[in-house]
Motif scaffolding. Sequence first.
Motif, mmCIF file in Angstrom:
data_model
loop_
_atom_site.group_PDB
_atom_site.id
_atom_site.type_symbol
_atom_site.label_atom_id
_atom_site.label_comp_id
_atom_site.label_asym_id
_atom_site.label_seq_id
_atom_site.Cartn_x
_atom_site.Cartn_y
_atom_site.Cartn_z
ATOM 1 N N MET A 20 20.111 -5.535 21.650
ATOM 2 C CA MET A 20 20.344 -4.488 20.672
ATOM 3 C C MET A 20 19.805 -3.145 21.147
ATOM 4 O O MET A 20 20.042 -2.114 20.542
ATOM 5 C CB MET A 20 19.705 -4.862 19.342
ATOM 6 N N GLY A 21 18.980 -3.231 22.197
ATOM 7 C CA GLY A 21 18.434 -1.991 22.723
ATOM 8 C C GLY A 21 17.511 -1.277 21.755
ATOM 9 O O GLY A 21 17.420 -0.054 21.752
ATOM 10 N N ALA B 241 14.354 -11.413 31.599
ATOM 11 C CA ALA B 241 14.765 -10.852 32.891
ATOM 12 C C ALA B 241 14.681 -11.913 33.981
ATOM 13 O O ALA B 241 15.558 -12.012 34.848
ATOM 14 C CB ALA B 241 13.874 -9.661 33.241
ATOM 15 N N PHE C 97 19.902 1.307 23.983
ATOM 16 C CA PHE C 97 20.184 1.074 25.400
ATOM 17 C C PHE C 97 19.856 -0.383 25.720
ATOM 18 O O PHE C 97 18.734 -0.852 25.521
ATOM 19 C CB PHE C 97 19.368 1.987 26.325
ATOM 20 N N THR C 98 20.840 -1.096 26.205
ATOM 21 C CA THR C 98 20.606 -2.489 26.580
ATOM 22 C C THR C 98 21.529 -2.871 27.726
ATOM 23 O O THR C 98 22.623 -2.324 27.850
ATOM 24 C CB THR C 98 20.827 -3.439 25.385
ATOM 25 N N THR C 99 21.075 -3.795 28.558
ATOM 26 C CA THR C 99 21.951 -4.315 29.614
ATOM 27 C C THR C 99 22.305 -5.766 29.300
ATOM 28 O O THR C 99 22.918 -6.443 30.119
ATOM 29 C CB THR C 99 21.245 -4.263 30.975
ATOM 30 N N ALA D 213 10.359 -9.770 29.692
ATOM 31 C CA ALA D 213 10.044 -10.250 31.042
ATOM 32 C C ALA D 213 10.619 -11.647 31.256
ATOM 33 O O ALA D 213 11.230 -11.936 32.281
ATOM 34 C CB ALA D 213 8.531 -10.247 31.256
ATOM 35 N N LEU E 64 12.421 -1.608 23.039
ATOM 36 C CA LEU E 64 11.581 -0.626 23.727
ATOM 37 C C LEU E 64 11.456 0.683 22.943
ATOM 38 O O LEU E 64 10.351 1.219 22.837
ATOM 39 C CB LEU E 64 12.098 -0.394 25.148
ATOM 40 N N GLY F 27 13.330 -6.697 38.249
ATOM 41 C CA GLY F 27 12.952 -5.293 38.074
ATOM 42 C C GLY F 27 14.038 -4.533 37.306
ATOM 43 O O GLY F 27 15.040 -5.131 36.878
ATOM 44 N N ILE F 28 13.800 -3.246 37.148
ATOM 45 C CA ILE F 28 14.734 -2.431 36.351
ATOM 46 C C ILE F 28 15.536 -1.543 37.324
ATOM 47 O O ILE F 28 14.947 -0.920 38.219
ATOM 48 C CB ILE F 28 13.946 -1.551 35.364
#
Length: 668
Positions: free
Chosen positions: A628-629, A574, A621-623, A571, A632, A607-608
Amino acid sequence: MSGAEQTLSASQRDLRLTIDTIPALVWSTGADGSVDFVNQHYLDYVGLPSEQLMEWGWTTAIHPDDLSGLAAIWRSLLASGKSGEAEARFRRADGEYRWLLLRANPLHDSNGNIVKWYGLNTDIEDRRRAEVHLAGEKHVLEMIACGRPLRDILTASCKLFEEAASDCFCGIYPIDGRGKIFEFGVAPSLPASYTAPIEGVQVDSDDSPRGQSISEKTQVIAEDIESDPRWMQAPCRAHVLDHGLRAVWSTPICSREESVIGTICVYQQRPGIPSSHHQEIIAHIAQLASIAIERSQSEDVLKRSQFYLTQGQRISLTGTFAWDVATDEIAFSGELKRIWEFEPNTVVTFALLRERTHPEDLRRTGAYLEQVRAGFDNPDYEMRLSMPDGRIKYLWVCARVVKQEDGRLECLGAIQDITRRRLAEDARDTIRSELAHVGRVASLGALTASIAHEVNQPLASIVTSSETALRWLNQPESNFEKVQQVLKRIVNDARRAADVIDRVRTMASKGTPRQAETELADIITECAASLYHEFQSKNVSNSLYLAPDLPKVMVDRTQLQQVIVNLLINAVQAMTTSDVAPRNIAIRTQQVDAQTVCCIVEDSGPGIDAEHLPRLFDSFFTTKETGMGLGLPIARSIIEAHNGVIRADNKSTLGGARLIIELPASFS
Ligand code: ADP
């Protein structure tokens, strides 16, 4: 003698009697100023026969120092013919010179010529003494008010006593706060050898009238120390006699709280007891000395507590300040100036403070100041200073707003230099995150190795199958049935590879969970506390809304902490990368139903992306550029291992992402 003559001489007798008994010195002179009459009181006062006072004989009773002045005034009155007055010392019958006020009035005949002078002298010695005493008392009080040394004040008090009672010597001996020791003694008219041995000596009621007056809190009178049986064996006897003294009168000096804080001793060179005049002055001087000693003692106490305060400030690196909100006058304690690295005589202004405040903290500290101006307290906060040489200092600020009686707002506070602690914490955090990084890289390495190993086999099989399929396709007559079989094998192998990855990921989060019944709120509070500095430094405000009476959960505390910390860091990241303001995080706990509780982490970030939502919990999965994704997916593995669920959406009340963890309630 005729009746009329008889009546006249009777009234003359009456007049004479009246004049003789007036309690004043009455006289008359001829026009030339030579005395021709003095009343009986005059004769009694000066103790001289009438003949000796006639004409200019009265001047023999005048103090030699006052004679010329008085004669000059008298001559000028005679010359001017006007009434007038003068002051001079007259020798009384007992030899004592006393101040008298002389008043003279001329008597004129019907032509206006002076035929006689009438005069009246009044004894003003007592009034003059009272005036002198009052002036002396005023002087001593001024010395007290100006904070002059106690020794000087007590010396002046002794002299004041001796001026009022010239037949005595006076000494004053204060005792220390605990009442056990004579701090020092002053007796200005006695040699130093008299008072010196007293300094630092224990108060002992048996060794002197001085000691006894303190111990028994009463006046002790030794009329003649030589013969007084009480002091026959006492060391003070020889000491007093050696200094040519006989009578010693000791009176305790009491504070306002009635505790004894010293004693006043009056000495005479001949045996004697105090007269009422002596007692009156003793009481006076004791009162003055009491004010002086008490004030000096309370100043000592104040000085001591000030010393402790400054030492305390120095040791704890804490300074204090007072800010008058209306005038913006700011007072910094010495230690605070040292912390801000201001010169000791610097006049502190907001401009100076702003100059030294770290630019990134200006907005936040400015908002706190505005809050104070509006009459509200600030929460305690941390701020940074940016020193001219580039050093950063970390300060912890606690301040409270006080409303003065006249309505003025004052902000009083303390500021602690926590640089050393913060640097240590930062170093610890860096080491921690480096360790975590190393750990992550290590586990990633292990994970990759195991993935490589496990996936290698189906991949090799896929490659072989694909080559076979190609061969079949390259034949002049393609065998589609064979190709179909090979493709099915490829699909199966690929599925196997995906299964392996899934299995490995699950393994990665397993460990040996140590589950225990725990309050969800406790874990959340700990997580928030551990990220306090992260929040502060990134300007993130964090609010907890913890439902009371929530059932406990059966969890591995460390693992759940890992999950929540991960959500909070996501959070923060982000919000900081998208540079939103304000940056808010809310953590809530709720009861979903009888069997389920949940923890919701919401933020005010961007937000996502809707397209990312379905893949959020996929491994790798990472943005983020350096992400490293794994956060989560590992969180999901942990939550699922606790028979819970974790999901994400954009329904945050703060406008950003919302992550929800649901866990079964524990009913053991
Ligand atoms: P990483 O943090 O290494 O990227 P995660 O598995 O923790 O890995 O997160 C995966 C992705 O989910 C992030 O890269 C980000 O795009 C998205 N994400 C996670 N939390 C948030 C959030 N609070 N707000 C917006 N995106 C988020």
